[in-house]
Design an enzyme around this catalytic site. Structure first.
Site, short mmCIF file in Angstrom:
data_model
loop_
_atom_site.label_atom_id
_atom_site.label_comp_id
_atom_site.label_asym_id
_atom_site.label_seq_id
_atom_site.Cartn_x
_atom_site.Cartn_y
_atom_site.Cartn_z
N GLU B 29 120.79 47.01 44.99
CA GLU B 29 121.99 47.69 45.50
C GLU B 29 122.65 46.85 46.59
O GLU B 29 121.98 46.47 47.56
CB GLU B 29 121.59 49.06 46.05
CG GLU B 29 121.12 50.01 44.95
CD GLU B 29 120.18 51.11 45.46
OE1 GLU B 29 120.20 51.41 46.65
OE2 GLU B 29 119.41 51.64 44.63
N GLU B 60 116.73 53.19 41.58
CA GLU B 60 115.61 52.30 41.90
C GLU B 60 114.68 52.11 40.72
O GLU B 60 114.16 51.01 40.49
CB GLU B 60 114.84 52.83 43.12
CG GLU B 60 115.59 52.67 44.44
CD GLU B 60 116.70 53.68 44.65
OE1 GLU B 60 116.75 54.68 43.90
OE2 GLU B 60 117.53 53.48 45.56
N GLN B 82 116.68 48.88 48.70
CA GLN B 82 117.41 48.76 49.97
C GLN B 82 116.58 49.17 51.19
O GLN B 82 116.65 48.53 52.24
CB GLN B 82 118.68 49.60 49.88
CG GLN B 82 119.73 49.18 50.86
CD GLN B 82 121.10 49.64 50.40
OE1 GLN B 82 121.39 50.83 50.41
NE2 GLN B 82 121.92 48.71 49.98
N ASP B 85 111.78 53.37 51.80
CA ASP B 85 111.81 54.83 51.63
C ASP B 85 112.47 55.24 50.32
O ASP B 85 112.29 56.37 49.87
CB ASP B 85 112.62 55.45 52.78
CG ASP B 85 112.22 54.88 54.12
OD1 ASP B 85 111.66 55.61 54.93
OD2 ASP B 85 112.48 53.68 54.35
N TYR B 86 113.25 54.34 49.72
CA TYR B 86 113.94 54.68 48.46
C TYR B 86 113.14 54.26 47.24
O TYR B 86 113.62 54.35 46.11
CB TYR B 86 115.30 53.97 48.38
CG TYR B 86 116.26 54.24 49.48
CD1 TYR B 86 116.10 55.30 50.37
CD2 TYR B 86 117.39 53.42 49.64
CE1 TYR B 86 117.01 55.52 51.39
CE2 TYR B 86 118.29 53.65 50.65
CZ TYR B 86 118.11 54.69 51.52
OH TYR B 86 119.02 54.90 52.53
N PRO B 89 111.45 56.75 43.58
CA PRO B 89 111.86 56.87 42.17
C PRO B 89 111.40 55.68 41.32
O PRO B 89 111.29 55.81 40.10
CB PRO B 89 113.40 56.90 42.24
CG PRO B 89 113.72 57.30 43.64
CD PRO B 89 112.61 56.76 44.50
N HIS B 129 114.36 56.19 56.68
CA HIS B 129 114.67 54.75 56.79
C HIS B 129 113.61 54.04 57.63
O HIS B 129 113.90 53.04 58.26
CB HIS B 129 116.06 54.53 57.42
CG HIS B 129 117.18 55.05 56.61
ND1 HIS B 129 117.48 56.39 56.51
CD2 HIS B 129 118.08 54.42 55.82
CE1 HIS B 129 118.53 56.55 55.72
NE2 HIS B 129 118.91 55.37 55.28
#
Lengths: 410, 337
Positions: B29, B60, B82, B85-86, B89, B129
């Site tokens: 991203e 993701e 990015q 924490d993301y 998925p 984050h």
């Protein structure tokens, strides 16, 4: 102002459960030859109708009709018939082997033979499939040794996958068959990535993604659609709608959508529904999509409409959730019988030749099984060495794993 | 040799890898035209074109899944999540797919890819984050897990990760992107340009995966740390006047057990520091390894200094962050307890 009424949840149910009479009258089936054949360059928005109909070539009389006919000559049709008969016989022997306790598990392709067998013949060597556990036809039609498939099913000493995977989760890079995962839908986006890589590398090879109707509800189905659409990847996105995801009917994954194929529309991906029990139709539609992908025209979504005639696996008893008569009531018939009738109708086959071919196939599969069993079965062994268990976790074994292998005694 | 921030070192590693090997592709991203929210990929698209460095949809699982397909094809994808924490998925793709592809296909298909993700707190990132999910990866056979602590290592480790034939999860402590951080949030950060570890060779070099580095030699106690905590431990040792040996693990999977053993057998004491929550954190694994291999050399119980078992709180960040004071208390505990 009236008080709001309590809301109620809608939980879809199939029209037919055990004890009910199957009724496919709502299933709109166009006559063979009726559905148009768009040019491969036609804009996706101009061919939305293709997602709501069903491309069919073989009619009830066994004739190939309409604009999708004529992609295969008699030799290729006989070869296709042989592939499907081989796969069915293979299924029969392996199902029996599982019942005899020679392996833990098996997944049949019964009723869906045309889908993978015909599709494979539209691909070139070097193209890559990202299959589910029910596309063994890709291997059979691709000439992968049947004995190796059995060795994998038996997890025996000759298993190419060294006893690491559940039966039928084959892998063969050389035969364009990506390693099957038990986690549903993950391969769909991987196929798109492979196709993107081919495009990045200015290669000419394309990828084919495979998913079942139930797994289209997985996130990775949608990830694949977004990526395929965004990057216009040279990939064919196949949904095999065989009506059942174990005991869950296809309406559960589809929601209020009219067809699975229509899912392509939101992404601008051309989508076609095809009669998955019609070898000629599957081959014609696959060839059309292959031409699009290889010409740089991007992805195509194909919904193969078929019926899972067997159980989900040997661990499943379909009579617990669906009518026993449903399979025979399935209006698109049996793919082998339909192709056989066609070949006879055009004078390229006969009942005698069929009986003879069937006998040869039985011998061939039996011989393969004998050879596979000479390398052992899951229960009787011999198995791959436990030492192999520690290999290929990494390219090079790290120290902690080497210590564990030593601890295990290997 | 040039002075670089960790961001510049990571970018430089990408640049060198892409220049050396046309199979290296970078996507994620915002990484293309813009060069990433932390600017780790800035300029790469301009230099190598949009086929080699490009933006991805916000998905993701799709980013990692497509990367697996590319790796199976034979490219060498470096994908960016990015923020760590993301990555949830994408977890299935990383754990069930990338990690196992080689094994489950008996080497028929392999997955040489790098999954980069900024980790850790100390930047007022709140719950979403700031996480340090390393333990979720170190539990997975087939993955390698790397956490650099300085620009020089970051470049060498990233180049080694890109070259590695297996999937590598590359966790970048975002608090270290612009300078080392010793846990004193009320002091100005010293930028990398004033730090010797900001001296980075502009040439190609690698730092071996699986090898720890002694950041500070000492005799009294071994500190096992990685990422930001290396500097916090250093500050704690200086302030407490403790002759601590600080081991920067650099690679968590496979971890350098030889280096850990050698140090703990020498000092007889062990403090483990990480920013992630305590329960079932990577410190638990380290503690067990030390107990298994160094028990008869230990003169005090092993002590763990970690984040609390709570989500990372935005307003109480400095209470959550394991700062020098908590490490100093741990020193007291293992030295005098």
């Amino acid at each position: 102002m009236t008080a709001p009424r309590p809301l109620a949840l809608h939980v879809p149910e199939p029209g037919c459960r055990p004890g009910d009479t199957p009724d496919f009258s709502d299933f709109e089936i166009p006559r063979a030859g009726e559905v148009r054949r768009p040019d491969v360059t036609e804009a996706p928005e101009d061919m939305r109708d293709m997602a709501f109909s069903v491309v069919r070539v073989l009619n009830k009389a066994g004739e190939a009709v309409g604009p999708w006919a004529g992609t295969l000559d008699a030799d290729a049709l006989r070869e296709g018939l042989r592939h499907m008969m081989l796969l069915r016989q293979f299924d029969e022997r392996m199902l029996k082997a599982q019942r005899q306790g020679k392996t833990s598990f098996y997944v049949q392709n019964l009723g869906e033979e045309a889908v993978a067998c015909a599709f494979r013949m539209a691909l070139d060597d070097g193209d890559m499939n990202f299959p589910t556990y029910r596309q063994a036809g890709l291997l059979i039609a691709g000439g992968y040794p049947m004995t190796d498939m059995m060795n994998q099913i038996y997890s025996n000493a000759a298993d190419p996958l060294k006893g690491r995977q559940l039966p039928v989760m084959y892998s063969s890079r050389a035969h364009g068959f990506f390693s099957v995962s038990g986690n549903l839908g993950t391969q769909f986006i991987q196929a798109v990535g492979w196709a993107m890589a081919s495009a990045i590398s200015h290669d000419t090879r394309i990828a084919a993604a495979w998913i079942g109707d139930g797994s289209t509800s997985e996130n990775d189905f949608h990830a694949a659609m977004v990526f395929a659409s965004t990057y216009q990847a040279p990939v064919i996105l196949n949904i095999v709608n065989n009506q059942w995801a174990i005991s869950t009917f296809q309406g559960m994954a589809k929601g209020k959508a009219v067809t699975f194929a229509a899912r392509g529309h939101g992404f601008g991906i051309p989508a076609i529904r095809v009669d998955g029990n019609d070898y000629l139709a599957v081959h014609a539609v696959a060839s059309w999509a292959v031409e699009r992908a290889r010409s740089g025209l991007g992805p195509t979504l194909i919904e193969h409409v078929t019926y899972r005639a067997g159980g989900h696996s040997t661990s499943d008893d379909p009579s617990a959730y669906r009518s026993k008569e449903e399979g025979s009531a399935w209006p698109l018939g049996d793919p082998i019988e339909r192709l056989k009738l066609h070949l006879i109708t055009i004078g390229e086959w006969s009942e005698d030749r069929h009986v003879q071919a069937q006998a040869q196939i039985v011998d061939e599969v039996r011989a393969a099984q004998r050879e596979a069993e000479s390398h052992g079965t899951l229960i009787s062994g011999p198995h791959p060495s436990p030492r192999d268990m520690f290999d290929e976790v990494y390219a090079e074994m790290p120290p902690h794993l080497a210590r564990q292998r030593q601890e295990a005694g290997y | 040799m040039a002075r670089m921030t960790m961001i510049e070192a990571i970018r430089n590693a990408h640049d060198i890898a892409m220049d050396r090997d046309s199979r290296v592709v970078v996507f994620g991203e915002d990484v293309g035209y813009f060069g990433g929210v932390f600017r780790c990929t800035a300029g790469l698209q301009k230099k190598y074109g949009p086929h080699r460095c490009f933006d991805a949809p916000i998905n993701e699982s799709g980013i990692v899944g497509a990367g697996i397909g590319m790796a199976a094809y034979g490219l060498k994808p470096v994908v960016e999540i990015q923020f760590a924490d993301y990555m949830y998925p994408a977890y299935d793709q990383i754990v069930s797919e990338a990690a196992r592809l080689r094994n489950r296909s008996a080497g028929d298909f392999t997955c040489s890819m790098v999954i980069r993700m900024p980790t850790g707190g100390g930047i007022f990132g709140g719950q979403t984050h700031s996480q340090s999910p390393e333990a979720l990866f170190t539990h997975v056979s087939g993955l390698k897990v790397v956490v650099p602590s300085n620009p020089r290592d970051a470049k060498g480790l990233l180049l080694a990760a890109i070259e590695d034939p297996d999937p590598v999860v590359f966790l970048e402590p975002k608090r270290l992107y612009n300078g080392p951080f010793d846990g004193h949030h009320d002091r100005p950060v010293v930028p990398w340009k004033n730090h010797e570890l900001g001296d980075v060779s502009e040439d190609y070099y690698t730092v071996d995966l699986g090898k720890a580095k002694i950041r500070r030699a000492g005799e009294a106690v071994t500190v096992l740390a990685y990422g930001t905590m290396v500097y916090v431990a250093e500050a704690a040792a200086e302030e407490a006047g403790v002759d601590a040996e600080i081991l920067d693990l650099r690679t968590l999977l496979p971890v350098d057990l030889d280096a850990i053993e050698a140090s703990v057998k020498k000092t007889g004491r062990c403090v483990i520091v990480h920013e992630a929550t305590k329960t079932s954190g990577f410190g638990a694994e380290l503690s067990a390894l030390v107990q298994e291999s160094c028990f008869y050399h230990l003169e005090a119980p092993i002590v763990r200094v970690t984040g609390w078992d709570t989500p990372y709180p935005h307003a109480q960040e400095w209470t959550y962050f394991p700062g020098p004071d908590r490490i100093k208390r741990a020193f007291t505990q293992v030295l005098e307890g």
